[in-house]
Design a protein around this motif. Structure first.
Motif, PDB file in Angstrom:
ATOM      1  N   ARG A 213       0.841  -1.198   0.000  1.00  0.00           N
ATOM      2  CA  ARG A 213       0.000   0.000   0.000  1.00  0.00           C
ATOM      3  C   ARG A 213       0.877   1.250   0.000  1.00  0.00           C
ATOM      4  O   ARG A 213       1.873   1.306   0.720  1.00  0.00           O
ATOM      5  N   ILE A 214       0.476   2.212  -0.807  1.00  0.00           N
ATOM      6  CA  ILE A 214       1.195   3.488  -0.853  1.00  0.00           C
ATOM      7  C   ILE A 214       0.367   4.508  -0.086  1.00  0.00           C
ATOM      8  O   ILE A 214      -0.746   4.839  -0.489  1.00  0.00           O
ATOM      9  N   LEU A 215       0.901   4.978   1.035  1.00  0.00           N
ATOM     10  CA  LEU A 215       0.167   5.961   1.833  1.00  0.00           C
ATOM     11  C   LEU A 215       0.549   7.380   1.399  1.00  0.00           C
ATOM     12  O   LEU A 215       1.709   7.761   1.464  1.00  0.00           O
ATOM     13  N   ASN A 216      -0.457   8.105   0.940  1.00  0.00           N
ATOM     14  CA  ASN A 216      -0.251   9.522   0.658  1.00  0.00           C
ATOM     15  C   ASN A 216      -0.701  10.310   1.880  1.00  0.00           C
ATOM     16  O   ASN A 216      -1.866  10.651   2.029  1.00  0.00           O
ATOM     17  N   LEU A 217       0.227  10.589   2.742  1.00  0.00           N
ATOM     18  CA  LEU A 217      -0.078  11.254   4.007  1.00  0.00           C
ATOM     19  C   LEU A 217       0.151  12.755   3.823  1.00  0.00           C
ATOM     20  O   LEU A 217       1.212  13.278   4.109  1.00  0.00           O
ATOM     21  N   ASN A 218      -0.872  13.423   3.301  1.00  0.00           N
ATOM     22  CA  ASN A 218      -0.800  14.866   3.015  1.00  0.00           C
ATOM     23  C   ASN A 218       0.393  15.203   2.121  1.00  0.00           C
ATOM     24  O   ASN A 218       0.998  16.264   2.254  1.00  0.00           O
ATOM     25  N   ILE A 232      -0.077  10.279  11.351  1.00  0.00           N
ATOM     26  CA  ILE A 232       0.610   9.015  11.082  1.00  0.00           C
ATOM     27  C   ILE A 232       1.992   9.250  10.490  1.00  0.00           C
ATOM     28  O   ILE A 232       2.932   8.499  10.761  1.00  0.00           O
TER      29      ILE A 232
END
Lengths: 507, 507
Positions: A213-218, A232
């Protein structure tokens, strides 16, 4: 309270029992068997080549020898595969495969760390971020820089300088370290006091988790103020690649200062250093950018290769040296502030001698003195390097205590540090001996860490934990905190493929 | 990319379907039945009295009426028990009991929030932090303040001012808000640009988890630089009490500035505002502390009760007003910088009129104008208040778009914001009508949030999510991010007793 009680109750003797010689010095767990990882096979190579081009799946022995070794030559892995993805999608495919296939992975950036965090323990696959090196943009209104994790710090600094901004971190290895490595170790550096921690300036991250999973955290859209959801992204900062692979960052960059000044000062007593520090904070105020300390021995060693501006007239060396730098927006004002500060500090007798840099090249020469301390000490013998935080009044007491523990041994102790941040670099070498001497290491560890904790300090100020300090986490944080950390690790990396046996204590 | 695609593909029509009228306006889930919590009983009261004194277990109806209601009168709970522990040990006993007994709990601080985060939805037990109000100390060398979570912000400010430091957050409700509430909502405020986010200044936390564990996250011993372990404390900042109850904080406090200046300026066009902002950043540099924007309508409303220094000679009101404040260490220098900045801004025609505060009371009077915008607007009718981040050039386009959506309705729109942080407070009222008008709210939501996201902004800049914006989290973050957030919630609060149905989207 829990921590100090724990430390007290363990005491010196019990500490030693808990972290006995074998445990302290043997940094090689029986890797594959204990953790259930398997050695990479030809089939794995075929798979990696199907994702990356052949040239990005490196098996060349010479290259791998370099990538398996850290620059202090202290740590050595046996990895046979180096992967160089250039997109977060490729990182995702690699990690997803490795999680399914139980292949251990070490994320690796510029290999400039000092705790072996990015060096394999055994046959882990090396996942290099070096080809993830796109700089996206710098927003002219907000100063938010967006780039991939593999950008070299010096390249980012040049890019930002062209746009009247600076990267809020600077350190000696800027020419080879990557911003992703800086983030994953929460690197500190000399301008921490002025610009805050790296973590404090990160507004968004792109992170790839072991399940792909690729998390786009802002990261795609970053705003200075954003209160939507748990922070996170902060978990991945300083986590040394144990939770996910950081592939991109959105980071706040301040305006470039219009004026820089530096002074190199000498103080007789350590108490004077503390007084100068308080005077600098109050007189230089918002322009104080860095305040570095070096002790007599460090300057003495550097003086063999450098012209030190403040050697006493009789050739004697003062007990304490300070390098002060300011960053401001108005050269005249900043100069006045610096002069007033120096006048006060000298009038009170806290500073016994000092010199002001007249131009940028002199500022550079002051920093050269400071940055030469490390190689000058390393040239004398095998080095035992410790990066700790301490309450400021404790610096001398801690150093005295450790020196008295080393009495009778052929050792040399020279110290320096980002004193304005309470960050001491404590260094011991064995003159003429270039390999580990257990009689020295036994006197240092674990007592040194115990002393730091007893005094309210931190056993890792800015260099991280890696494979050298992770065992000590048990005396740093209480059991409940460690449980919370293990839960976090499990939530993001349930199979444990990322940087196994590092950062957290080995199970 | 994922986020913008999601938003685009949902579009206006689908957004509306997903967050239909019932979902948007009905803020009351069927609480007890769906989540499996039970109503507190007399036995529970007996238990709480065994931990706290009788007076700290409050069942008085008048008090509870107040504590069940937020100050905007928008949210109303039905809690029958208010607990006032004074130690983290008591908080631990209470939470452990509530987790075991499946009793829902709402942590509550000063109740000054705007999103209903600390107001019960139904019969949750209110766990107040107001008696956790000890200030431990301020370290003279580091500026680290240690205190309990229930300290009133203004009390901390006074304590720090006495010691030549300031708390790195300031906001209108300082007289009643508590630092624990500020932390749990990651409050922003007017000096964010100068001192950074509250989260960026927090070095340690004490947190009580629902299972009764007390996490000392670098709270007992705090160091500026500390890289030992995951930054777990960051998770609790801005989490609105959904992961644990923050009971103590160690926070970096900067030196008190020796000089403060303020100017109140008028600009014709919004483009001029953007130019002034860039000039202020480059000319005021490190002393720029705050830059607030108010539009014509906001100033017009305030002018009924205040003397506005910059009304045009014919009584007309300018289109844009700016309040600029500087914090520096040298009054003369700071004044020179301010004068140079104003000269430049006026020479270029970006500022058409301006006035400089001559003393602290005039600085206060400028802030009174700015802070009166909120009550002045509220006095006109029912208020629809939105706190968003936007890329700066988008402020006017967003406002124009929303105004055109409101055409034909009897509404009034007045705006202001911490423009230097990209933080807009967008306000609509219905003149003379003091209750919700669905024809207005339907025009605003969810379109307003969709527009903010489409423009790259954040739907909550500094007010949090609470019970008003949590449903929208699904269009803010993609599914993978939401999964990660749910995992974090589960790791710390597996039974879900803390602030249920808030912050995260309801399941």
């Amino acid at each position: 309270m829990v921590r100090s009680l724990l430390v007290q109750s363990l005491g010196f003797r019990n500490c030693h029992r808990q972290f006995g010689k074998r445990d302290c010095l043997s940094l090689r767990p029986r890797f594959s068997s204990s953790a259930g990882f398997r050695s990479p096979s030809d089939n794995d190579v075929i798979f990696f080549r199907s994702i990356l081009s052949d040239t990005r799946v490196v098996q060349d022995e010479d290259t791998l020898r370099v990538r398996n070794t850290d620059w202090t030559k202290q740590f050595q892995g046996r990895s046979k595969i180096l992967l160089q993805p250039s997109t977060s999608g490729q990182v995702a495919e690699i990690l997803q495969y490795c999680q399914r296939e139980k292949l251990a992975v070490v994320p690796q950036a510029g290999r400039t760390g000092l705790v072996g965090g990015s060096i394999p323990l055994e046959e882990e696959i090396i996942l290099s971020t070096e080809k993830l090196n796109l700089i996206h943009d710098l927003n002219a209104y907000t100063g938010i820089l967006r780039c991939q994790a593999g950008c070299i710090l010096a390249d980012l600094q040049a890019y930002c300088a062209d746009r009247d901004h600076l990267v809020p971190v600077d350190l000696g290895s800027k020419g080879s370290c990557q911003i992703g490595g800086n983030l994953s170790t929460n690197a500190g550096g000399q301008y921490y006091y002025r610009y805050g921690s790296l973590a404090a300036n990160v507004l968004g991250l792109e992170v790839v988790l072991p399940d792909g999973r690729i998390l786009n955290l802002n990261y795609q859209h970053s705003n200075l103020k954003d209160n939507t959801g748990y922070k996170i992204h902060q978990l991945f900062l300083g986590a040394e690649g144990t939770l996910g692979v950081v592939t991109g960052v959105a980071m706040l960059c301040p305006r470039m200062p219009r004026s820089r000044q530096a002074a190199f000062l000498a103080c007789d007593r350590y108490e004077d250093v503390l007084q100068v520090l308080q005077t600098a904070k109050s007189e230089l105020g918002e322009i104080l950018a860095a305040l570095e300390w070096m002790d007599q021995k460090a300057v003495e060693l550097v003086s063999n290769n450098h012209t030190i501006p403040l050697l006493a007239s009789d050739g004697a060396i003062y007990n304490n040296y300070l390098l002060i730098e300011t960053h401001g927006s108005c050269p005249d004002h900043d100069q006045e502030k610096m002069e007033k500060f120096l006048e006060l500090a000298m009038d009170k007798g806290h500073v016994v001698d000092g010199v002001l840099a007249q131009d940028l090249s002199q500022i550079e020469s002051f920093w050269n003195i400071r940055e030469s301390a490390n190689p000058a000490v390393a040239a004398t013998g095998y080095g035992y390097k410790y990066d700790v935080s301490l309450p400021l009044p404790e610096f001398v007491h801690f150093i005295d205590e450790m020196r008295s523990r080393l009495q009778g041994l052929n050792t040399l102790n020279a110290n320096w540090g980002h004193i304005v941040d309470g960050n001491l670099h404590f260094n011991v070498t064995t003159p003429g001996l270039f390999q580990v001497d257990e009689s020295v290491s036994d006197r240092l560890q674990p007592y040194l860490f115990e002393s730091v904790l007893r005094r309210g300090g931190s056993i890792s100020a800015e260099h991280g934990l890696g494979q050298t300090k992770n065992s000590y986490l048990k005396i740093v944080h209480d059991a409940d905190c460690l449980i919370a950390m293990q839960k976090i690790k499990y939530a993001f990396d349930p199979v444990g493929i990322l940087n196994p046996h590092k950062f957290l204590p080995r199970q």
